[in-house]
Design a protein around this motif. Structure first.
Motif, PDB file in Angstrom:
ATOM      1  N   THR A  69      56.045  40.421  71.614  1.00  0.00           N
ATOM      2  CA  THR A  69      57.243  41.232  71.845  1.00  0.00           C
ATOM      3  C   THR A  69      57.393  41.559  73.325  1.00  0.00           C
ATOM      4  O   THR A  69      58.509  41.567  73.858  1.00  0.00           O
ATOM      5  N   ALA A  70      56.276  41.832  74.012  1.00  0.00           N
ATOM      6  CA  ALA A  70      56.323  42.171  75.437  1.00  0.00           C
ATOM      7  C   ALA A  70      56.911  41.031  76.259  1.00  0.00           C
ATOM      8  O   ALA A  70      57.729  41.253  77.153  1.00  0.00           O
ATOM      9  N   PHE A  71      56.532  39.800  75.954  1.00  0.00           N
ATOM     10  CA  PHE A  71      57.066  38.655  76.694  1.00  0.00           C
ATOM     11  C   PHE A  71      58.546  38.435  76.375  1.00  0.00           C
ATOM     12  O   PHE A  71      59.321  38.023  77.249  1.00  0.00           O
ATOM     13  N   ALA A  72      58.940  38.716  75.132  1.00  0.00           N
ATOM     14  CA  ALA A  72      60.366  38.623  74.789  1.00  0.00           C
ATOM     15  C   ALA A  72      61.163  39.655  75.570  1.00  0.00           C
ATOM     16  O   ALA A  72      62.277  39.382  76.049  1.00  0.00           O
ATOM     17  N   MET A  73      60.597  40.854  75.743  1.00  0.00           N
ATOM     18  CA  MET A  73      61.268  41.919  76.496  1.00  0.00           C
ATOM     19  C   MET A  73      61.288  41.620  77.989  1.00  0.00           C
ATOM     20  O   MET A  73      62.213  42.022  78.695  1.00  0.00           O
ATOM     21  N   LEU A  74      60.239  40.941  78.469  1.00  0.00           N
ATOM     22  CA  LEU A  74      60.204  40.555  79.880  1.00  0.00           C
ATOM     23  C   LEU A  74      61.466  39.768  80.248  1.00  0.00           C
ATOM     24  O   LEU A  74      62.070  40.002  81.302  1.00  0.00           O
ATOM     25  N   ILE A  75      61.864  38.859  79.374  1.00  0.00           N
ATOM     26  CA  ILE A  75      63.039  38.037  79.630  1.00  0.00           C
ATOM     27  C   ILE A  75      64.325  38.721  79.173  1.00  0.00           C
ATOM     28  O   ILE A  75      65.299  38.820  79.927  1.00  0.00           O
ATOM     29  N   GLY A  76      64.332  39.236  77.942  1.00  0.00           N
ATOM     30  CA  GLY A  76      65.551  39.841  77.396  1.00  0.00           C
ATOM     31  C   GLY A  76      65.950  41.113  78.116  1.00  0.00           C
ATOM     32  O   GLY A  76      67.112  41.287  78.503  1.00  0.00           O
TER      33      GLY A  76
END
Length: 390
Positions: A69-76
């Protein structure tokens, strides 16, 4: 006409009305999104004879789920607010370039993350606090979940680009579709096919795959203002670094929570055994519910803040922040009071084994004591992100 109306509303509509219009579907979407994991935990926690051990094993996977989830938030969280700012400036070409770079980044990161986590799954789980009893359950769930992490990242990361355009209801449908699939598939895979924890993981990633297809189809369709275009998928050295810089704050918040969870599980395994790890699994699950509500509220305000900041309407930015701040603070205080007054009610949703419930209720009293400040943290941090303030 619909696109033009929504564009004008972000810059001129009633701020409380816009907040309700955007935040309510976003909050619902966040709650429904949480169902992916909560439904798994509730079903797994009630598997006959091994429910408590299986739930503890699933809890060992939390840091991995948080990291994805953290990596998805990094981009999103880095790309969507910047896209909103450029939309406010009337520069949709740059906004679409940000979207294209975000799509490619999510794919690349998910592939690298999947290869790495599959390779080190077992030693990582031992480090997280696994025991001989809990390792098979944790490993079974983690391997399947990681294999489908690309769907998780595409759904979470790209759905923010739908919300930032003002399509909050479409964003809500994204997770509703996946959640309905998950709720239907969970009992089928877990109990009917006797797959247990592995069935829960398979149901989750199947549901996320359906959501990912829905998101991509919408962002390639006619209704969206920002469209995924093949010519804009190539990574651009001028576009990607600002996205990563802005997404770093949400990434650090989520990834450090993962590290804290690792420290909890490892220490609890040593000093409290599997029941203590299981109790922390329950406490973390409950806290996730309320954290996502705060996050949904602040994400509902982000398109208004970002668009008006890009358009130079700073008075509307300030008014939106004030409304977000006080509503988040009131909400966090109410959530804190509910957890302190009725901890047993929330804990009993996950497991009814007396020993586990007793530990979890005691821990939840302490774990939720400072929760009243979360509203302040989320509203301020998410506003900085919406303003592009790295």
């Amino acid at each position: 006409m619909e696109k033009e109306t929504e564009k004008q509303n972000l810059g001129s509509g009633s701020i409380p009305g816009l907040m309700i219009k955007l935040a309510v579907p976003t909050i619902i979407a966040q709650l429904v999104n949480l169902l992916y994991n909560l439904v798994d935990r509730i079903y797994i926690g009630h598997i006959r004879e091994v429910g408590d051990i299986a739930l503890t094993g699933l809890g060992l996977c939390f840091p991995v789920l948080m990291m994805v989830t953290a990596f998805a938030m990094l981009i999103g969280s880095g790309g969507a607010p910047r896209a909103a700012i450029y939309m406010g400036k009337g520069d949709n070409e740059t906004a679409e370039r940000i979207l294209g770079n975000s799509v490619t980044s999510l794919i690349v990161i998910s592939v690298v993350l999947t290869i790495f986590l599959e390779a080190v799954a077992e030693p990582i789980l031992w480090m997280f606090g696994a025991s001989e009893k809990t390792l098979p359950f944790a490993l079974g769930y983690m391997r399947i979940y990681v294999a489908g992490s690309i769907f998780v990242m595409m759904t979470l990361g790209l759905n923010m680009f739908i919300t930032t355009q003002g399509f909050a209801k479409i964003s809500m449908k994204t997770v509703l579709i996946g959640a309905i699939c998950n709720i239907i598939l969970d009992p089928l895979f877990i109990f009917a096919f006797h797959m247990g924890v592995k069935g829960a993981a398979l149901a989750t990633i199947t549901a996320q795959a359906v959501s990912a297809v829905w998101v991509v189809r919408f962002l390639c369709g006619r209704r969206t203002k920002l469209r995924i275009q093949r010519r804009l998928l190539r990574l651009d050295a001028k576009v990607l670094p600002p996205v990563l810089a802005l997404g770093l704050s949400p990434f650090i918040m989520q990834s450090t929570e993962s590290l804290v969870n690792i420290a909890f599980n490892s220490s609890l395994k040593t000093y409290g055994g599997d029941p203590a790890v299981g109790a922390m699994t329950i406490c973390s699950s409950i806290m996730q519910v309320f954290s996502l509500l705060f996050q949904g509220l602040s994400q509902g305000a982000q398109p208004i803040v970002g668009y008006n900041y890009g358009a130079g309407q700073l008075d509307r930015v300030k008014r939106t922040f004030r409304l977000l701040f006080f509503s988040s603070l009131c909400f966090s205080c109410a959530a804190c009071a509910a957890l302190e007054l009725f901890p047993g009610l929330f804990v009993s949703l996950f497991n009814d084994k007396p020993e586990l419930v007793e530990i979890a209720v005691w821990a939840l009293h302490i774990y939720a004591a400072g929760m009243f400040m979360l509203g302040v943290q989320f509203s301020c941090q998410q506003t900085f992100v919406a303003l592009g303030q790295t």
